[in-house]
Structures are given as C-alpha cells and as structure tokens.
Design a protein around this motif. Sequence first.
Motif, PDB file in Angstrom:
ATOM      1  N   TYR A  60      26.636  13.616  34.478  1.00 29.72           N
ATOM      2  CA  TYR A  60      27.769  14.249  33.803  1.00 29.72           C
ATOM      3  C   TYR A  60      28.454  13.231  32.904  1.00 29.72           C
ATOM      4  N   GLN A  61      28.717  13.647  31.670  1.00 27.61           N
ATOM      5  CA  GLN A  61      29.417  12.747  30.751  1.00 27.61           C
ATOM      6  C   GLN A  61      30.792  13.320  30.416  1.00 27.61           C
ATOM      7  N   PRO A  62      31.839  12.494  30.615  1.00 33.85           N
ATOM      8  CA  PRO A  62      33.181  13.011  30.342  1.00 33.85           C
ATOM      9  C   PRO A  62      33.429  13.266  28.859  1.00 33.85           C
ATOM     10  N   ILE A  64      28.916  25.081  19.613  1.00 38.07           N
ATOM     11  CA  ILE A  64      27.718  24.912  18.780  1.00 38.07           C
ATOM     12  C   ILE A  64      27.370  23.418  18.807  1.00 38.07           C
ATOM     13  N   ASP A  65      26.241  23.116  19.443  1.00 36.11           N
ATOM     14  CA  ASP A  65      25.832  21.723  19.658  1.00 36.11           C
ATOM     15  C   ASP A  65      25.122  21.171  18.424  1.00 36.11           C
ATOM     16  N   ASP A  66      25.176  19.856  18.267  1.00 38.44           N
ATOM     17  CA  ASP A  66      24.489  19.157  17.164  1.00 38.44           C
ATOM     18  C   ASP A  66      24.859  19.770  15.817  1.00 38.44           C
ATOM     19  N   PHE A  67      26.116  20.153  15.687  1.00 42.80           N
ATOM     20  CA  PHE A  67      26.519  20.866  14.474  1.00 42.80           C
ATOM     21  C   PHE A  67      26.329  19.977  13.236  1.00 42.80           C
ATOM     22  N   ILE A  80      20.536  17.025  32.271  1.00 50.80           N
ATOM     23  CA  ILE A  80      19.502  16.970  33.305  1.00 50.80           C
ATOM     24  C   ILE A  80      18.641  15.714  33.181  1.00 50.80           C
ATOM     25  N   ARG A  81      18.158  15.213  34.305  1.00 50.21           N
ATOM     26  CA  ARG A  81      17.198  14.120  34.394  1.00 50.21           C
ATOM     27  C   ARG A  81      16.127  14.503  35.404  1.00 50.21           C
ATOM     28  N   TRP A  82      14.955  13.899  35.228  1.00 52.73           N
ATOM     29  CA  TRP A  82      13.853  14.165  36.149  1.00 52.73           C
ATOM     30  C   TRP A  82      13.445  12.864  36.816  1.00 52.73           C
ATOM     31  N   GLY A 124      31.112   9.959  24.512  1.00 55.17           N
ATOM     32  CA  GLY A 124      30.185   8.892  24.123  1.00 55.17           C
ATOM     33  C   GLY A 124      30.252   7.686  25.027  1.00 55.17           C
ATOM     34  N   TYR A 125      29.328   6.760  24.784  1.00 50.98           N
ATOM     35  CA  TYR A 125      29.212   5.564  25.627  1.00 50.98           C
ATOM     36  C   TYR A 125      30.478   4.722  25.586  1.00 50.98           C
ATOM     37  N   TYR A 126      31.271   4.831  24.541  1.00 46.23           N
ATOM     38  CA  TYR A 126      32.513   4.059  24.477  1.00 46.23           C
ATOM     39  C   TYR A 126      33.372   4.356  25.709  1.00 46.23           C
ATOM     40  N   VAL A 156      30.186   8.757  20.472  1.00 44.31           N
ATOM     41  CA  VAL A 156      31.179   7.748  20.105  1.00 44.31           C
ATOM     42  C   VAL A 156      30.935   6.478  20.924  1.00 44.31           C
ATOM     43  N   GLU A 157      30.582   5.406  20.241  1.00 42.64           N
ATOM     44  CA  GLU A 157      30.230   4.157  20.926  1.00 42.64           C
ATOM     45  C   GLU A 157      31.204   3.028  20.633  1.00 42.64           C
ATOM     46  N   ARG A 158      31.930   3.139  19.516  1.00 37.99           N
ATOM     47  CA  ARG A 158      32.786   2.033  19.099  1.00 37.99           C
ATOM     48  C   ARG A 158      34.201   2.506  18.795  1.00 37.99           C
ATOM     49  N   VAL A 202      33.423  17.856  31.331  1.00 40.26           N
ATOM     50  CA  VAL A 202      32.202  17.057  31.407  1.00 40.26           C
ATOM     51  C   VAL A 202      31.024  17.888  30.901  1.00 40.26           C
ATOM     52  N   GLU A 203      30.040  17.198  30.341  1.00 42.87           N
ATOM     53  CA  GLU A 203      28.791  17.868  29.960  1.00 42.87           C
ATOM     54  C   GLU A 203      27.724  17.517  30.982  1.00 42.87           C
ATOM     55  N   ALA A 204      27.036  18.527  31.475  1.00 42.24           N
ATOM     56  CA  ALA A 204      25.947  18.300  32.424  1.00 42.24           C
ATOM     57  C   ALA A 204      24.666  18.005  31.648  1.00 42.24           C
ATOM     58  N   VAL A 214      27.217  23.251  29.703  1.00 40.71           N
ATOM     59  CA  VAL A 214      25.803  23.288  30.048  1.00 40.71           C
ATOM     60  C   VAL A 214      25.000  23.583  28.779  1.00 40.71           C
ATOM     61  N   ASN A 215      23.934  22.814  28.565  1.00 41.09           N
ATOM     62  CA  ASN A 215      23.062  23.044  27.411  1.00 41.09           C
ATOM     63  C   ASN A 215      22.108  24.199  27.697  1.00 41.09           C
ATOM     64  N   ILE A 216      22.020  25.100  26.748  1.00 44.34           N
ATOM     65  CA  ILE A 216      21.117  26.239  26.901  1.00 44.34           C
ATOM     66  C   ILE A 216      20.031  26.123  25.831  1.00 44.34           C
TER      67      ILE A 216
HETATM   68  P1  C2E Z   1      22.806  16.910  23.600  1.00 45.85           P
HETATM   69  O1  C2E Z   1      23.248  18.118  24.313  1.00 45.85           O
HETATM   70  O2  C2E Z   1      23.156  16.804  22.175  1.00 45.85           O
HETATM   71  O3  C2E Z   1      23.386  15.712  24.456  1.00 45.85           O
HETATM   72  C1  C2E Z   1      23.839  14.500  23.935  1.00 45.85           C
HETATM   73  C2  C2E Z   1      22.868  13.382  24.180  1.00 45.85           C
HETATM   74  O4  C2E Z   1      23.428  12.176  23.675  1.00 45.85           O
HETATM   75  C3  C2E Z   1      22.576  13.086  25.655  1.00 45.85           C
HETATM   76  O5  C2E Z   1      21.228  12.619  25.751  1.00 45.85           O
HETATM   77  C4  C2E Z   1      23.546  11.948  25.957  1.00 45.85           C
HETATM   78  O6  C2E Z   1      23.160  11.151  27.062  1.00 45.85           O
HETATM   79  C5  C2E Z   1      23.485  11.187  24.675  1.00 45.85           C
HETATM   80  N1  C2E Z   1      24.679  10.379  24.425  1.00 45.85           N
HETATM   81  C6  C2E Z   1      25.925  10.567  24.893  1.00 45.85           C
HETATM   82  N2  C2E Z   1      26.771   9.630  24.416  1.00 45.85           N
HETATM   83  C7  C2E Z   1      26.043   8.837  23.617  1.00 45.85           C
HETATM   84  C8  C2E Z   1      26.363   7.687  22.823  1.00 45.85           C
HETATM   85  O7  C2E Z   1      27.492   7.197  22.770  1.00 45.85           O
HETATM   86  N3  C2E Z   1      25.339   7.133  22.107  1.00 45.85           N
HETATM   87  C9  C2E Z   1      24.065   7.645  22.133  1.00 45.85           C
HETATM   88  N4  C2E Z   1      23.135   7.026  21.410  1.00 45.85           N
HETATM   89  N5  C2E Z   1      23.744   8.728  22.873  1.00 45.85           N
HETATM   90  C10 C2E Z   1      24.722   9.317  23.593  1.00 45.85           C
HETATM   91  P2  C2E Z   1      20.260  13.117  26.914  1.00 45.85           P
HETATM   92  O8  C2E Z   1      21.006  13.199  28.197  1.00 45.85           O
HETATM   93  O9  C2E Z   1      19.029  12.291  26.834  1.00 45.85           O
HETATM   94  O10 C2E Z   1      19.941  14.605  26.467  1.00 45.85           O
HETATM   95  C11 C2E Z   1      19.228  14.889  25.292  1.00 45.85           C
HETATM   96  C12 C2E Z   1      19.204  16.354  24.984  1.00 45.85           C
HETATM   97  O11 C2E Z   1      18.483  17.074  25.975  1.00 45.85           O
HETATM   98  C13 C2E Z   1      20.581  17.008  24.958  1.00 45.85           C
HETATM   99  O12 C2E Z   1      21.196  16.746  23.708  1.00 45.85           O
HETATM  100  C14 C2E Z   1      20.230  18.452  25.181  1.00 45.85           C
HETATM  101  O13 C2E Z   1      19.846  19.050  23.964  1.00 45.85           O
HETATM  102  C15 C2E Z   1      19.020  18.364  26.077  1.00 45.85           C
HETATM  103  N6  C2E Z   1      19.424  18.643  27.470  1.00 45.85           N
HETATM  104  C16 C2E Z   1      20.024  17.832  28.361  1.00 45.85           C
HETATM  105  N7  C2E Z   1      20.244  18.457  29.532  1.00 45.85           N
HETATM  106  C17 C2E Z   1      19.773  19.720  29.396  1.00 45.85           C
HETATM  107  C18 C2E Z   1      19.707  20.858  30.271  1.00 45.85           C
HETATM  108  O14 C2E Z   1      20.180  20.867  31.408  1.00 45.85           O
HETATM  109  N8  C2E Z   1      19.123  21.989  29.750  1.00 45.85           N
HETATM  110  C19 C2E Z   1      18.623  22.032  28.484  1.00 45.85           C
HETATM  111  N9  C2E Z   1      18.069  23.152  28.057  1.00 45.85           N
HETATM  112  N10 C2E Z   1      18.673  20.973  27.648  1.00 45.85           N
HETATM  113  C20 C2E Z   1      19.238  19.829  28.090  1.00 45.85           C
END
Ligand code: C2E
Length: 292
Positions: A44-46, A179-182, A62-64, A258-260, A239-241, A58-60, A117-119
């Motif tokens: 989860y990322q705040p 709307i993600d990645d707008f 997933i990891r494997w 973001g990582y910041y 957001v990192e900086r 927070v955004e959930a 939650v990402n769909i």
């Molecule tokens: P997203 O939804 O656009 O999530 C943002 C991604 O950016 C996440 O990568 C996150 O860890 C990463 N991130 C966050 N802050 C920073 C930062 O400051 N710098 C950088 N460089 N990256 C940052 P993650 O966790 O690897 O997820 C990648 C993508 O996978 C997500 O992009 C989303 O599209 C998809 N995803 C993740 N979880 C799920 C899920 O439960 N279901 C589905 N369908 N897709 C998922």
Amino acid sequence: HAKEEGRNTYQFFSEEMNSRVSERLSMETGLRHALARNEFLLHYQPRVNTTTGRIVGVEALIRWQQPQKGLILPDAFIPLAEETGLIIPIGEWVLRNTCTQARAWQEAGFAQMRISVNISCRQFTHDNLPDTIRGILRETGLQPSCLELEITESVIMLNPERAISLLNELKEMGISIAIDDFGTGYSSLSLLKRLPADILKIDKSFVSGIPGNKSDETLVATIINLGHNMGLGLVAEGVERQEQLHFLEERNCQEVQGYYFSKPLPAETLQPLLKNGTYPAAAGRQQPTDAR
Ligand code: C2E
Ligand code: MG
Ligand code: MG
Ligand code: MG
C-alpha cells in the motif's frame, strides 16, 4: 557460407523463441496456481494531501512472491494475467483483500481512509464487476465511499459508451473513480466531460520532468488546470523530490503520491505511519522524518 550463416541465425532465433515460450509457459503455470498457493500480496502506498500533509488514502498494489524467482512486480505478470483471463479471479482477490484491510484500518481508528484499487481492462469489461464489488462491500462491511477504482484512459477508449454507463453504475453505488496515468492515453476533452470521474491521476512520466523540463511543466500545469476547471480532484504520482512537490503545491495539486513520502509498503509496516498520519514535508516544506 551464406547458407551456414542463415542456419545459425535461424537456430539463434529459434532457441531464443523456445526459451521465451517456455518462460511464458512456466510463468502461466505458476500464475494458475499462485492464488491457491497464497503467493500474492498487497503493498500500500500512501496518498498525501499537499495542504495538510495528512495521509488521505492508500493505493493497493499487487506483488507476486514467487518461490523460485522472489518478489515479482505487477508489470511483469498482469499482462499475462490479462491474456489468460486469470486477472478475473486475481482482481477479485485484490478487491476482497483491500476492502478487508481498509475495514480493519477503520476499526483500528484510522477513519475515512480511502483505498484505491487498480482495475485492468478485462476486469473492467467483464460482465459482473458491479455485482462482484457489491458482494465484496457487503461481505466486508466497507462503505462504498471509501473505495476508489483506478481505470486508465486506454481502457475507457476501447468502448467509451459502455465505459460511461459502467462508470455511472459504479458511481451510483457510491464508489469513486480515478483516471490513472492521465495524459498518456488519447481520450478527448469531450469524452472527459462526459466521464463520471472524480479524480485525475497525473502520470509519473510527466511528474519526473518537473521542474526543469518545459514541456512536462506545461503538461502538468495544464492537467491541473483542466482538473480544476472540470471540478475534478488531482493526484500526482511518482513524486520523488522536494522540488517536484513544491511545483505541484504551488499549482494547487491537492494530493501527491511517491517515493518522496513512501514506497508501497506491507500493511503492517504502513500502519505506524497511518497512526501518525501526517507528513510535515508536505505541509511545512521540511524533510520527511520517518517516512523515507
Ligand atoms: P499504477 O497504478 O500507475 O501505479 C503506480 C506505480 O508507480 C506503482 O508501480 C508504484 O510502485 C510506482 N511508484 C510509486 N511511487 C513512485 C515513485 O516515486 N517513483 C517511481 N519511479 N515509481 C513510483 P507497481 O507497483 O510496480 O505497479 C505497476 C502497475 O501495475 C500499476 O501502475 C498498475 O497499473 C498495475 N497494478 C498494480 N497492482 C495492480 C492490481 O492489483 N490490479 C491490476 N489490474 N493492476 C495492478
Ligand atoms: Mg494506479
Ligand atoms: Mg498510475
Ligand atoms: Mg502506471
């Protein structure tokens, strides 16, 4: 000579293809069993309010946890899960676990935390997404107003009319839509006007260039203005900086991620941060203390 070279090239490609095919097959087999073997986990990322410094949600993600390969990030397996249809049960698992976690946090006293939650595409176009979510909300007791779904422009663009009616149905249930990645897709302004969305998430590829890169600066500022003018909330991702945060704060981007502030973390690790609930860096423009 030429014949030999040709054969070698052929062999080279065929070996590479073979190993790619077997890699995919083994991943697919692994993915098929991953749910039953309990190998998925959520980080989860705040999401932080830039005015108050408070964690608003927070955004959930997933990891494997693959026994042989270790922790695998979603970009490496979500596309295959999409292709195989496994995303349907996996996505349901994500929703159920996320809502359960959100409810547990609420009961622990972190009220009004929103969880997103990402769909993915196939999940969104699957027949019973609203029914699935209705069932999970009932089961977990989470209020719909605490749940937010993140959908990308490209998914909406596949079938805009259907997307609009589906989003309307979800909105009527009380769920929020982001709307993600707008900015990375190709949705038109006239479509955006008709979309029942609550929030635009500014893609991290634009955020990475601010301040400094003029076209990224213009893009980010334009998206923020667009959101404000259309009455939508704004979240900047990646957001990192500190300079990025300042740029966004100055333009009244309400929320950042973001990582910041924090990488995505397991629930147990995140919980103490939720307790404190505030990042002085966002409100007071100092370095974050325990959060990096
Ligand atoms: P997203 O939804 O656009 O999530 C943002 C991604 O950016 C996440 O990568 C996150 O860890 C990463 N991130 C966050 N802050 C920073 C930062 O400051 N710098 C950088 N460089 N990256 C940052 P993650 O966790 O690897 O997820 C990648 C993508 O996978 C997500 O992009 C989303 O599209 C998809 N995803 C993740 N979880 C799920 C899920 O439960 N279901 C589905 N369908 N897709 C998922
Ligand atoms: Mg997202
Ligand atoms: Mg995103
Ligand atoms: Mg993304």
